[in-house]
Design a protein around this motif. Structure first.
Motif, PDB file in Angstrom:
ATOM      1  N   ARG A 145      -7.397 -15.212 -11.396  1.00 28.58           N
ATOM      2  CA  ARG A 145      -6.236 -14.330 -11.270  1.00 28.58           C
ATOM      3  C   ARG A 145      -6.212 -13.721  -9.877  1.00 28.58           C
ATOM      4  NH1 ARG A 145      -4.293 -10.060 -15.769  1.00 28.58           N
ATOM      5  NH2 ARG A 145      -2.318  -9.590 -14.788  1.00 28.58           N
ATOM      6  N   VAL A 146      -5.098 -13.891  -9.189  1.00 29.20           N
ATOM      7  CA  VAL A 146      -4.929 -13.338  -7.844  1.00 29.20           C
ATOM      8  C   VAL A 146      -3.782 -12.336  -7.884  1.00 29.20           C
ATOM      9  CG1 VAL A 146      -4.397 -13.842  -5.435  1.00 29.20           C
ATOM     10  CG2 VAL A 146      -5.775 -15.457  -6.763  1.00 29.20           C
ATOM     11  N   HIS A 147      -4.070 -11.094  -7.516  1.00 26.32           N
ATOM     12  CA  HIS A 147      -3.068 -10.034  -7.455  1.00 26.32           C
ATOM     13  C   HIS A 147      -2.546  -9.981  -6.017  1.00 26.32           C
ATOM     14  CE1 HIS A 147      -4.435  -8.486 -11.352  1.00 26.32           C
ATOM     15  NE2 HIS A 147      -5.647  -8.780 -10.904  1.00 26.32           N
ATOM     16  N   LEU A 148      -1.247 -10.003  -5.874  1.00 29.22           N
ATOM     17  CA  LEU A 148      -0.628  -9.955  -4.552  1.00 29.22           C
ATOM     18  C   LEU A 148       0.101  -8.624  -4.405  1.00 29.22           C
ATOM     19  CD1 LEU A 148      -0.005 -11.483  -1.942  1.00 29.22           C
ATOM     20  CD2 LEU A 148       1.964 -12.477  -3.100  1.00 29.22           C
ATOM     21  N   VAL A 149      -0.288  -7.843  -3.404  1.00 30.63           N
ATOM     22  CA  VAL A 149       0.301  -6.532  -3.157  1.00 30.63           C
ATOM     23  C   VAL A 149       1.063  -6.611  -1.841  1.00 30.63           C
ATOM     24  CG1 VAL A 149      -0.172  -4.085  -2.794  1.00 30.63           C
ATOM     25  CG2 VAL A 149      -1.617  -5.418  -4.348  1.00 30.63           C
ATOM     26  N   ASN A 150       2.334  -6.225  -1.883  1.00 29.03           N
ATOM     27  CA  ASN A 150       3.149  -6.288  -0.678  1.00 29.03           C
ATOM     28  C   ASN A 150       4.105  -5.098  -0.654  1.00 29.03           C
ATOM     29  OD1 ASN A 150       3.851  -7.919   1.716  1.00 29.03           O
ATOM     30  ND2 ASN A 150       5.865  -7.966   0.768  1.00 29.03           N
ATOM     31  N   ARG A 151       4.568  -4.750   0.517  1.00 26.92           N
ATOM     32  CA  ARG A 151       5.503  -3.635   0.680  1.00 26.92           C
ATOM     33  C   ARG A 151       6.803  -3.894  -0.075  1.00 26.92           C
ATOM     34  NH1 ARG A 151       9.169  -3.339   4.617  1.00 26.92           N
ATOM     35  NH2 ARG A 151       8.087  -4.955   5.777  1.00 26.92           N
ATOM     36  N   THR A 152       7.264  -5.143  -0.067  1.00 28.40           N
ATOM     37  CA  THR A 152       8.494  -5.487  -0.790  1.00 28.40           C
ATOM     38  C   THR A 152       8.148  -6.446  -1.919  1.00 28.40           C
ATOM     39  OG1 THR A 152       8.935  -7.284   0.771  1.00 28.40           O
ATOM     40  CG2 THR A 152      10.007  -5.172   1.207  1.00 28.40           C
ATOM     41  N   ALA A 153       8.539  -6.080  -3.135  1.00 27.10           N
ATOM     42  CA  ALA A 153       8.213  -6.881  -4.312  1.00 27.10           C
ATOM     43  C   ALA A 153       8.865  -8.262  -4.257  1.00 27.10           C
ATOM     44  CB  ALA A 153       8.655  -6.155  -5.579  1.00 27.10           C
ATOM     45  N   GLY A 154      10.071  -8.343  -3.706  1.00 29.11           N
ATOM     46  CA  GLY A 154      10.768  -9.621  -3.645  1.00 29.11           C
ATOM     47  C   GLY A 154      10.021 -10.660  -2.831  1.00 29.11           C
ATOM     48  N   ALA A 208     -16.268 -14.389  -8.730  1.00 26.20           N
ATOM     49  CA  ALA A 208     -15.370 -13.340  -9.230  1.00 26.20           C
ATOM     50  C   ALA A 208     -14.245 -13.961 -10.043  1.00 26.20           C
ATOM     51  CB  ALA A 208     -14.780 -12.551  -8.062  1.00 26.20           C
ATOM     52  N   ALA A 209     -13.744 -13.223 -11.007  1.00 28.41           N
ATOM     53  CA  ALA A 209     -12.638 -13.705 -11.837  1.00 28.41           C
ATOM     54  C   ALA A 209     -11.292 -13.358 -11.221  1.00 28.41           C
ATOM     55  CB  ALA A 209     -12.735 -13.102 -13.238  1.00 28.41           C
ATOM     56  N   GLU A 210     -11.245 -12.303 -10.405  1.00 30.48           N
ATOM     57  CA  GLU A 210      -9.987 -11.831  -9.844  1.00 30.48           C
ATOM     58  C   GLU A 210     -10.149 -11.489  -8.369  1.00 30.48           C
ATOM     59  OE1 GLU A 210      -7.726  -8.964 -12.220  1.00 30.48           O
ATOM     60  OE2 GLU A 210      -9.296  -9.162 -13.757  1.00 30.48           O
ATOM     61  N   ALA A 211      -9.023 -11.510  -7.661  1.00 28.66           N
ATOM     62  CA  ALA A 211      -8.995 -11.123  -6.251  1.00 28.66           C
ATOM     63  C   ALA A 211      -7.682 -10.418  -5.966  1.00 28.66           C
ATOM     64  CB  ALA A 211      -9.133 -12.348  -5.356  1.00 28.66           C
ATOM     65  N   VAL A 212      -7.675  -9.615  -4.910  1.00 19.56           N
ATOM     66  CA  VAL A 212      -6.467  -8.926  -4.463  1.00 19.56           C
ATOM     67  C   VAL A 212      -6.170  -9.378  -3.046  1.00 19.56           C
ATOM     68  CG1 VAL A 212      -5.430  -6.692  -3.908  1.00 19.56           C
ATOM     69  CG2 VAL A 212      -6.936  -6.912  -5.899  1.00 19.56           C
ATOM     70  N   VAL A 213      -4.930  -9.766  -2.801  1.00 20.43           N
ATOM     71  CA  VAL A 213      -4.471 -10.143  -1.465  1.00 20.43           C
ATOM     72  C   VAL A 213      -3.451  -9.096  -1.041  1.00 20.43           C
ATOM     73  CG1 VAL A 213      -3.266 -11.887  -0.089  1.00 20.43           C
ATOM     74  CG2 VAL A 213      -4.862 -12.598  -1.882  1.00 20.43           C
ATOM     75  N   LEU A 214      -3.678  -8.493   0.109  1.00 13.86           N
ATOM     76  CA  LEU A 214      -2.768  -7.476   0.637  1.00 13.86           C
ATOM     77  C   LEU A 214      -1.815  -8.128   1.629  1.00 13.86           C
ATOM     78  CD1 LEU A 214      -5.340  -4.601   1.263  1.00 13.86           C
ATOM     79  CD2 LEU A 214      -3.904  -4.988  -0.746  1.00 13.86           C
ATOM     80  N   GLY A 215      -0.540  -8.121   1.300  1.00  9.06           N
ATOM     81  CA  GLY A 215       0.475  -8.670   2.186  1.00  9.06           C
ATOM     82  C   GLY A 215       0.943 -10.045   1.745  1.00  9.06           C
ATOM     83  N   ALA A 216       2.197 -10.331   2.050  1.00  6.58           N
ATOM     84  CA  ALA A 216       2.789 -11.614   1.682  1.00  6.58           C
ATOM     85  C   ALA A 216       3.346 -12.309   2.912  1.00  6.58           C
ATOM     86  CB  ALA A 216       3.877 -11.400   0.628  1.00  6.58           C
ATOM     87  N   GLY A 217       2.658 -12.139   4.027  1.00  5.70           N
ATOM     88  CA  GLY A 217       3.086 -12.768   5.273  1.00  5.70           C
ATOM     89  C   GLY A 217       2.704 -14.237   5.324  1.00  5.70           C
ATOM     90  N   GLY A 218       2.806 -14.805   6.503  1.00  2.02           N
ATOM     91  CA  GLY A 218       2.612 -16.237   6.690  1.00  2.02           C
ATOM     92  C   GLY A 218       1.292 -16.795   6.211  1.00  2.02           C
ATOM     93  N   SER A 219       0.180 -16.137   6.508  1.00  2.00           N
ATOM     94  CA  SER A 219      -1.109 -16.683   6.109  1.00  2.00           C
ATOM     95  C   SER A 219      -1.460 -16.364   4.658  1.00  2.00           C
ATOM     96  CB  SER A 219      -2.219 -16.185   7.035  1.00  2.00           C
ATOM     97  OG  SER A 219      -2.307 -14.782   6.961  1.00  2.00           O
ATOM     98  N   SER A 220      -0.732 -15.456   4.035  1.00  2.00           N
ATOM     99  CA  SER A 220      -1.034 -15.102   2.645  1.00  2.00           C
ATOM    100  C   SER A 220      -0.907 -16.287   1.705  1.00  2.00           C
ATOM    101  CB  SER A 220      -0.117 -13.973   2.165  1.00  2.00           C
ATOM    102  OG  SER A 220      -0.374 -12.809   2.890  1.00  2.00           O
ATOM    103  N   ARG A 221       0.056 -17.148   1.943  1.00  2.00           N
ATOM    104  CA  ARG A 221       0.223 -18.340   1.109  1.00  2.00           C
ATOM    105  C   ARG A 221      -1.056 -19.187   1.139  1.00  2.00           C
ATOM    106  NH1 ARG A 221       4.722 -20.589  -0.840  1.00  2.00           N
ATOM    107  NH2 ARG A 221       5.979 -19.256   0.510  1.00  2.00           N
ATOM    108  N   ALA A 222      -1.626 -19.357   2.322  1.00  2.00           N
ATOM    109  CA  ALA A 222      -2.854 -20.133   2.451  1.00  2.00           C
ATOM    110  C   ALA A 222      -4.014 -19.426   1.763  1.00  2.00           C
ATOM    111  CB  ALA A 222      -3.180 -20.365   3.927  1.00  2.00           C
TER     112      ALA A 222
END
Length: 73
Positions: free
Chosen positions: A59-68, A33-47
């Motif tokens: 390209r990895v899209h990161l979706v989180n409740r808070t943009a910051g 795949a060329a792209e992926a979506v990761v839901l959440g920016a918690g501790g394991s998301s970085r890995a």
């Protein structure tokens, strides 16, 4: 993960291997795949994001409740 190497206590994070190995086993060819979506920016998301990029996902899209927090990751 902690282990003894002789008398030395060593440690590593196995989040990347666990995530990638599960994808390899359950969804062969996922890394074409060329792209992926990761839901959440918690501790394991970085890995997870690192593992995806390391395997060649362009390209990895990161979706989180808070943009910051997503930007910080």
């Amino acid at each position: 993960t902690l282990w003894y190497d002789g008398e030395t206590l060593r440690s590593t994070n196995t989040d990347i291997e666990g995530f990638i190995n599960n994808l390899d086993a359950c969804a062969p060819g996922w890394d074409a795949a060329a792209e992926a979506v990761v839901l959440g920016a918690g501790g394991s998301s970085r890995a997870v994001v690192f593992g995806l990029l390391e395997r060649g996902i362009a390209r990895v899209h990161l979706v989180n409740r808070t943009a910051g927090r997503a930007r910080a990751l």
